[in-house]
Design a protein around this motif. Structure first.
Motif, PDB file in Angstrom:
ATOM      1  N   GLU A 178     159.675  65.898 104.789  1.00 35.87           N
ATOM      2  CA  GLU A 178     158.287  66.317 104.979  1.00 35.87           C
ATOM      3  C   GLU A 178     157.848  67.294 103.891  1.00 35.87           C
ATOM      4  OE1 GLU A 178     157.469  66.055 109.704  1.00 35.87           O
ATOM      5  OE2 GLU A 178     159.201  67.271 109.080  1.00 35.87           O
ATOM      6  N   LEU A 179     158.726  68.189 103.491  1.00 38.78           N
ATOM      7  CA  LEU A 179     158.431  69.119 102.397  1.00 38.78           C
ATOM      8  C   LEU A 179     158.169  68.339 101.113  1.00 38.78           C
ATOM      9  CD1 LEU A 179     158.360  71.827 100.855  1.00 38.78           C
ATOM     10  CD2 LEU A 179     160.856  71.753 100.844  1.00 38.78           C
ATOM     11  N   GLU A 180     159.037  67.404 100.802  1.00 42.97           N
ATOM     12  CA  GLU A 180     158.888  66.618  99.578  1.00 42.97           C
ATOM     13  C   GLU A 180     157.610  65.776  99.610  1.00 42.97           C
ATOM     14  OE1 GLU A 180     161.757  64.003  96.782  1.00 42.97           O
ATOM     15  OE2 GLU A 180     161.581  63.320  98.852  1.00 42.97           O
ATOM     16  N   LYS A 181     157.297  65.216 100.766  1.00 41.67           N
ATOM     17  CA  LYS A 181     156.069  64.419 100.890  1.00 41.67           C
ATOM     18  C   LYS A 181     154.846  65.286 100.598  1.00 41.67           C
ATOM     19  CE  LYS A 181     153.422  61.538 104.052  1.00 41.67           C
ATOM     20  NZ  LYS A 181     153.301  61.033 105.427  1.00 41.67           N
ATOM     21  N   TYR A 182     154.821  66.514 101.135  1.00 37.74           N
ATOM     22  CA  TYR A 182     153.696  67.395 100.856  1.00 37.74           C
ATOM     23  C   TYR A 182     153.619  67.725  99.358  1.00 37.74           C
ATOM     24  CZ  TYR A 182     150.500  71.236 100.535  1.00 37.74           C
ATOM     25  OH  TYR A 182     149.453  72.020 100.155  1.00 37.74           O
ATOM     26  N   ALA A 183     154.757  67.984  98.747  1.00 36.60           N
ATOM     27  CA  ALA A 183     154.780  68.356  97.328  1.00 36.60           C
ATOM     28  C   ALA A 183     154.203  67.262  96.441  1.00 36.60           C
ATOM     29  CB  ALA A 183     156.212  68.681  96.896  1.00 36.60           C
ATOM     30  N   ARG A 184     154.269  66.026  96.890  1.00 34.25           N
ATOM     31  CA  ARG A 184     153.800  64.896  96.088  1.00 34.25           C
ATOM     32  C   ARG A 184     152.343  64.532  96.360  1.00 34.25           C
ATOM     33  NH1 ARG A 184     158.004  62.150  93.636  1.00 34.25           N
ATOM     34  NH2 ARG A 184     160.067  62.844  94.271  1.00 34.25           N
ATOM     35  N   GLY A 185     151.638  65.367  97.128  1.00 40.30           N
ATOM     36  CA  GLY A 185     150.239  65.068  97.449  1.00 40.30           C
ATOM     37  C   GLY A 185     149.483  66.331  97.768  1.00 40.30           C
ATOM     38  N   GLY A 186     148.341  66.167  98.403  1.00 44.95           N
ATOM     39  CA  GLY A 186     147.544  67.297  98.852  1.00 44.95           C
ATOM     40  C   GLY A 186     147.180  68.250  97.729  1.00 44.95           C
ATOM     41  N   LEU A 187     146.855  69.456  98.117  1.00 44.85           N
ATOM     42  CA  LEU A 187     146.464  70.470  97.137  1.00 44.85           C
ATOM     43  C   LEU A 187     147.603  70.833  96.191  1.00 44.85           C
ATOM     44  CD1 LEU A 187     144.338  72.889  99.362  1.00 44.85           C
ATOM     45  CD2 LEU A 187     143.525  71.154  97.750  1.00 44.85           C
TER      46      LEU A 187
END
Length: 167
Positions: free
Chosen positions: A80-89
């Motif tokens: 989940e951390l990695e997924k966030y790092a690859r998108g969003g702000l």
């Protein structure tokens, strides 16, 4: 003022979780036009994370030093951390950092990621507001099996150590 929980407390969380330390260091103090945008990008990302609990983000703490800032974060999983790092702000901030600063040395950034699980950590909070892992998980009284460091790590007390003196 934060609500102080008098007495001794610990954090309790089941299964695996991630401890993520991320921050920035100002290497050239007078290059405000370089480091201020990096600093200012953190707030909106944290707001985005708190507003979207489905990201897996649990909580963060801020630590300010004279050369920068460090955030201590807790996540449900590495994926989940990695997924966030690859998108969003975050992805947009990362692209801006690479375009504006890259490897010119004016601003340093860092992160460390640790996977942890039940039985592989222990915590104690005495006369504290909810903080750190206890803010990100269950905040429980430090009694019984949670009374000493050794017990919180899943062991039994050393008979030579009396529980009240063992942090």
């Amino acid at each position: 003022m934060a609500n102080i929980h008098k007495g001794r407390y610990s954090a309790q969380i089941e299964g695996e979780f991630v401890v993520f330390i991320i921050g920035m260091r100002i290497n050239r103090l007078w290059a405000i036009h370089k480091w201020l945008p990096v600093f200012k990008s953190m707030g909106p990302m944290i707001k985005e994370l708190y507003m979207n609990p489905e990201t897996g983000f649990l909580s963060t703490e801020y630590f300010i030093s004279w050369r920068g800032v460090t955030l201590l974060q807790y996540w449900r999983s590495y994926d989940e951390l990695e997924k966030y790092a690859r998108g969003g702000l975050h992805l947009e901030a990362w692209k801006r950092f690479n375009r504006s600063i890259g490897s010119d040395g004016t601003v340093g950034i860092y992160h460390e990621t640790y996977k942890a699980q039940s039985g592989s950590f222990e915590t104690i909070y005495a006369n504290m507001p909810k903080f750190g892992l206890a803010k990100a998980s269950d905040h429980v009284p430090s009694t019984g099996k949670m009374e000493t460091s050794r017990r919180r790590m899943g062991g039994e007390n050393d008979p030579a150590v009396e529980a009240p003196d063992n942090p």
